[in-house]
Write a protein that holds these residues in place. Structure first.
Motif, PDB file in Angstrom:
ATOM      1  N   HIS A  43       0.689  -1.392  -0.095  1.00 12.64           N
ATOM      2  CA  HIS A  43      -0.055  -0.407  -0.255  1.00 12.64           C
ATOM      3  C   HIS A  43       0.697   1.338   0.025  1.00 12.64           C
ATOM      4  O   HIS A  43       1.876   1.571   0.701  1.00 12.64           O
ATOM      5  CB  HIS A  43      -0.780   0.252   1.142  1.00 12.64           C
ATOM      6  N   VAL A  44       0.278   2.253  -1.096  1.00 17.49           N
ATOM      7  CA  VAL A  44       1.323   3.322  -1.256  1.00 17.49           C
ATOM      8  C   VAL A  44       0.541   4.382  -0.337  1.00 17.49           C
ATOM      9  O   VAL A  44      -0.757   4.522  -1.196  1.00 17.49           O
ATOM     10  CB  VAL A  44       1.392   3.302  -2.861  1.00 17.49           C
ATOM     11  N   ASP A  45       1.196   5.118   0.571  1.00 19.15           N
ATOM     12  CA  ASP A  45       0.358   6.530   1.116  1.00 19.15           C
ATOM     13  C   ASP A  45      -0.141   7.487  -0.223  1.00 19.15           C
ATOM     14  O   ASP A  45       0.910   8.457  -0.789  1.00 19.15           O
ATOM     15  CB  ASP A  45       0.666   6.875   2.390  1.00 19.15           C
ATOM     16  N   GLY A  46      -1.403   7.787  -0.555  1.00 19.51           N
ATOM     17  CA  GLY A  46      -1.558   8.763  -2.095  1.00 19.51           C
ATOM     18  C   GLY A  46      -1.452   9.908  -1.210  1.00 19.51           C
ATOM     19  O   GLY A  46      -0.904  10.619  -1.894  1.00 19.51           O
ATOM     20  N   MET A  47      -0.304  10.809   0.313  1.00 22.43           N
ATOM     21  CA  MET A  47      -0.553  11.909   0.680  1.00 22.43           C
ATOM     22  C   MET A  47       1.684  12.422   0.334  1.00 22.43           C
ATOM     23  O   MET A  47       1.114  12.928  -0.234  1.00 22.43           O
ATOM     24  CB  MET A  47      -1.556  11.973   1.903  1.00 22.43           C
ATOM     25  N   ASN A  48       1.305  11.321   1.288  1.00 25.80           N
ATOM     26  CA  ASN A  48       2.860  11.417   1.202  1.00 25.80           C
ATOM     27  C   ASN A  48       3.967  10.279   0.491  1.00 25.80           C
ATOM     28  O   ASN A  48       4.835  10.043   0.756  1.00 25.80           O
ATOM     29  CB  ASN A  48       3.035  10.963   2.827  1.00 25.80           C
ATOM     30  N   GLY A  49       2.948   9.043   0.142  1.00 26.08           N
ATOM     31  CA  GLY A  49       4.050   8.327  -0.861  1.00 26.08           C
ATOM     32  C   GLY A  49       4.914   7.324  -0.518  1.00 26.08           C
ATOM     33  O   GLY A  49       5.834   6.833  -0.826  1.00 26.08           O
ATOM     34  N   SER A  50       4.207   7.212   1.311  1.00 26.15           N
ATOM     35  CA  SER A  50       5.131   6.553   2.144  1.00 26.15           C
ATOM     36  C   SER A  50       4.447   4.837   2.057  1.00 26.15           C
ATOM     37  O   SER A  50       3.041   4.529   1.375  1.00 26.15           O
ATOM     38  CB  SER A  50       4.948   6.631   3.470  1.00 26.15           C
ATOM     39  N   LEU A  51       4.960   3.444   1.875  1.00 20.83           N
ATOM     40  CA  LEU A  51       5.328   2.758   1.481  1.00 20.83           C
ATOM     41  C   LEU A  51       4.612   1.758   2.755  1.00 20.83           C
ATOM     42  O   LEU A  51       5.260   2.087   4.205  1.00 20.83           O
ATOM     43  CB  LEU A  51       6.349   1.617   0.824  1.00 20.83           C
ATOM     44  N   SER A  52       3.708   1.079   2.712  1.00 23.25           N
ATOM     45  CA  SER A  52       3.250  -0.445   4.127  1.00 23.25           C
ATOM     46  C   SER A  52       2.964  -1.468   3.336  1.00 23.25           C
ATOM     47  O   SER A  52       2.562  -1.781   2.246  1.00 23.25           O
ATOM     48  CB  SER A  52       2.409  -0.112   5.152  1.00 23.25           C
TER      49      SER A  52
ATOM     50  N   ILE B  35       4.332  -1.078   8.824  1.00 19.48           N
ATOM     51  CA  ILE B  35       4.366   0.016   8.246  1.00 19.48           C
ATOM     52  C   ILE B  35       5.536   1.350   8.120  1.00 19.48           C
ATOM     53  O   ILE B  35       6.807   1.124   8.952  1.00 19.48           O
ATOM     54  CB  ILE B  35       3.596   0.427   9.101  1.00 19.48           C
ATOM     55  N   GLY B  36       5.782   1.411   7.076  1.00 22.06           N
ATOM     56  CA  GLY B  36       6.612   2.504   6.212  1.00 22.06           C
ATOM     57  C   GLY B  36       7.926   1.748   6.050  1.00 22.06           C
ATOM     58  O   GLY B  36       9.018   1.480   5.978  1.00 22.06           O
ATOM     59  N   ALA B  37       7.274   0.486   5.478  1.00 17.07           N
ATOM     60  CA  ALA B  37       8.834  -0.340   5.237  1.00 17.07           C
ATOM     61  C   ALA B  37       8.422  -1.299   3.735  1.00 17.07           C
ATOM     62  O   ALA B  37       7.100  -2.388   3.983  1.00 17.07           O
ATOM     63  CB  ALA B  37       8.624  -1.543   6.430  1.00 17.07           C
ATOM     64  N   LEU B  38       9.036  -1.881   3.172  1.00 15.58           N
ATOM     65  CA  LEU B  38       8.685  -3.019   2.142  1.00 15.58           C
ATOM     66  C   LEU B  38       9.278  -4.194   2.769  1.00 15.58           C
ATOM     67  O   LEU B  38      10.295  -4.249   3.045  1.00 15.58           O
ATOM     68  CB  LEU B  38       9.808  -2.959   0.496  1.00 15.58           C
TER      69      LEU B  38
ATOM     70  N   MET C 201       8.993   5.353  -2.346  1.00  8.69           N
ATOM     71  CA  MET C 201       9.444   4.051  -3.710  1.00  8.69           C
ATOM     72  C   MET C 201       9.093   5.203  -5.023  1.00  8.69           C
ATOM     73  O   MET C 201       8.262   5.441  -5.281  1.00  8.69           O
ATOM     74  CB  MET C 201       9.305   3.173  -3.909  1.00  8.69           C
ATOM     75  N   SER C 202      10.280   4.602  -5.632  1.00 10.76           N
ATOM     76  CA  SER C 202      10.113   6.257  -6.937  1.00 10.76           C
ATOM     77  C   SER C 202       9.820   4.768  -8.285  1.00 10.76           C
ATOM     78  O   SER C 202       9.631   5.186  -9.516  1.00 10.76           O
ATOM     79  CB  SER C 202      11.749   6.217  -7.244  1.00 10.76           C
ATOM     80  N   GLY C 203      10.072   3.599  -7.688  1.00 11.42           N
ATOM     81  CA  GLY C 203      10.187   2.467  -9.844  1.00 11.42           C
ATOM     82  C   GLY C 203      11.097   1.988 -10.569  1.00 11.42           C
ATOM     83  O   GLY C 203      11.765   1.433 -10.658  1.00 11.42           O
ATOM     84  N   GLU C 204      12.536   2.668  -9.956  1.00 11.75           N
ATOM     85  CA  GLU C 204      14.047   3.094 -10.158  1.00 11.75           C
ATOM     86  C   GLU C 204      14.370   1.614  -9.342  1.00 11.75           C
ATOM     87  O   GLU C 204      15.155   2.176  -8.285  1.00 11.75           O
ATOM     88  CB  GLU C 204      14.626   4.356 -10.509  1.00 11.75           C
ATOM     89  N   LEU C 205      14.626   0.995  -9.873  1.00 14.19           N
ATOM     90  CA  LEU C 205      15.490  -0.214  -9.290  1.00 14.19           C
ATOM     91  C   LEU C 205      16.841   0.548  -7.999  1.00 14.19           C
ATOM     92  O   LEU C 205      17.117   0.345  -6.745  1.00 14.19           O
ATOM     93  CB  LEU C 205      16.137  -1.195  -9.329  1.00 14.19           C
ATOM     94  N   GLU C 206      17.581   0.843  -8.734  1.00 14.35           N
ATOM     95  CA  GLU C 206      18.880   1.897  -8.245  1.00 14.35           C
ATOM     96  C   GLU C 206      18.646   3.193  -7.098  1.00 14.35           C
ATOM     97  O   GLU C 206      19.289   2.985  -6.392  1.00 14.35           O
ATOM     98  CB  GLU C 206      19.674   1.635  -9.349  1.00 14.35           C
ATOM     99  N   ASP C 207      17.617   3.352  -7.457  1.00 16.36           N
ATOM    100  CA  ASP C 207      17.334   4.270  -7.068  1.00 16.36           C
ATOM    101  C   ASP C 207      16.825   4.113  -5.679  1.00 16.36           C
ATOM    102  O   ASP C 207      16.732   4.839  -3.960  1.00 16.36           O
ATOM    103  CB  ASP C 207      16.516   6.027  -7.312  1.00 16.36           C
ATOM    104  N   ASP C 208      15.785   2.983  -5.658  1.00 14.32           N
ATOM    105  CA  ASP C 208      14.930   2.135  -3.824  1.00 14.32           C
ATOM    106  C   ASP C 208      16.162   1.191  -3.500  1.00 14.32           C
ATOM    107  O   ASP C 208      15.996   1.777  -2.215  1.00 14.32           O
ATOM    108  CB  ASP C 208      13.870   1.648  -4.594  1.00 14.32           C
ATOM    109  N   LEU C 209      17.596   0.798  -3.703  1.00 15.03           N
ATOM    110  CA  LEU C 209      18.026   0.063  -3.594  1.00 15.03           C
ATOM    111  C   LEU C 209      18.583   1.272  -2.027  1.00 15.03           C
ATOM    112  O   LEU C 209      19.185   0.864  -1.539  1.00 15.03           O
ATOM    113  CB  LEU C 209      18.894  -0.843  -4.203  1.00 15.03           C
ATOM    114  N   MET C 210      19.401   2.594  -3.239  1.00 20.76           N
ATOM    115  CA  MET C 210      19.491   3.684  -2.467  1.00 20.76           C
ATOM    116  C   MET C 210      18.965   3.851  -1.481  1.00 20.76           C
ATOM    117  O   MET C 210      19.488   5.012  -0.158  1.00 20.76           O
ATOM    118  CB  MET C 210      20.566   4.732  -3.359  1.00 20.76           C
ATOM    119  N   ASN C 211      17.797   4.238  -1.460  1.00 22.13           N
ATOM    120  CA  ASN C 211      17.300   4.397  -0.181  1.00 22.13           C
ATOM    121  C   ASN C 211      16.347   3.406   0.630  1.00 22.13           C
ATOM    122  O   ASN C 211      16.220   3.448   1.924  1.00 22.13           O
ATOM    123  CB  ASN C 211      15.346   5.061  -0.980  1.00 22.13           C
ATOM    124  N   ILE C 212      16.960   2.400   0.637  1.00 24.50           N
ATOM    125  CA  ILE C 212      17.223   1.372   2.095  1.00 24.50           C
ATOM    126  C   ILE C 212      17.911   1.714   2.699  1.00 24.50           C
ATOM    127  O   ILE C 212      19.369   1.820   2.958  1.00 24.50           O
ATOM    128  CB  ILE C 212      16.789   0.005   1.863  1.00 24.50           C
TER     129      ILE C 212
END
Length: 243
Positions: free
Chosen positions: A27-36, A56-59, A87-98
């Motif tokens: 689930h991606v929050d439509g307001m802040n883009g956070s993932l649960s 909450i707040g985690a993949l 999450m941006s949907g770009e693998l490299e960017d998302d890995l760097m956000n972990i």
């Protein structure tokens, strides 16, 4: 916005004689883009939820992890990734956000948590085989590292399958490393490990290490080693397609 991924079957735990399923809902929050993430165990006969976990707040991703107990029932790992941002949907960017990864081992018989182990940054654990002689499968943990030149490499750690303890850890600067179970290279009665160090699309080095303590036994450049007691196709499935 919610998205349901595919499910995979697991052992029957609710007594209906039908394999259950593990289903992920993100689930991606439509307001802040956070993932649960919601992970549910679903009855294979009725389609009803048996139990669920929410992160909450985690993949979070649950996947099979071999036999981590003595009951012979396949167990699983839940990899929980804490994110810095959305999450941006770009693998490299998302890995760097972990920012951190927690690995939870889950009992396939009853769903109880067996142990957990945490690492900085992105990591994943892959089941190997029993490398320590206790009858339970151990796991290779891949720890992703980023270079100043934007290159991606990884460290490797061996996790004791029964309790998640880090038995040894190795760094491979400038390389991606892939570990697979090997034959008994020392004659001590325990399987050892073969590590492939890959640099780009051409450079490959094969390193044999002692499975239970990580001590290097030998290395060869430009060689792919196929242990005689492993099926070639099973081993090759771990290697990059470019090889």
């Amino acid at each position: 916005m919610a998205m349901r991924s595919g499910a995979y079957p697991v052992k029957d735990t609710d007594g209906d004689d039908a394999p259950d399923m593990v289903v992920h809902t993100f689930h991606v929050d439509g307001m802040n883009g956070s993932l649960s993430t919601r992970i549910a165990r679903v009855s294979g006969a009725s389609g009803m939820d048996i139990d669920e976990k929410t992160f909450i707040g985690a993949l979070a991703v649950e996947y099979p992890a071999g036999n981590l107990t003595a009951d012979g029932v396949p167990d699983s790992i839940i990899a929980i990734y804490q994110l810095n941002g959305s999450m941006s949907g770009e693998l490299e960017d998302d890995l760097m956000n972990i920012t951190a990864t927690t690995l939870e081992a889950i009992d396939g018989q009853g769903g109880a948590k067996l142990w957990e182990q945490s690492f900085d940054g992105p990591a994943m654990a892959v089941p190997l085989t029993d490398l320590t002689g206790d009858g339970m499968d151990d796991l290779a943990a891949y720890l992703i590292r980023y270079g100043e030149d934007a290159s991606i490499t990884n460290d490797m750690a061996l996790l004791h399958g029964s309790d998640g303890a880090v038995l040894w850890q190795k760094s491979f600067p400038g390389f991606m490393a892939i570990g697979v179970p090997g034959a008994d290279q020392t004659g001590e009665g325990l399987k050892d490990m073969i590590i492939y160090k890959v640099e780009g699309s051409e450079g490959v080095e094969t390193v044999a290490v002692k499975g239970d303590d990580g001590r290097q036994l030998w290395n060869r450049t430009g060689m792919i080693y196929l242990p005689t007691d492993l099926l070639g196709q099973e081993l090759l499935s771990f290697l990059p397609a470019s090889l």
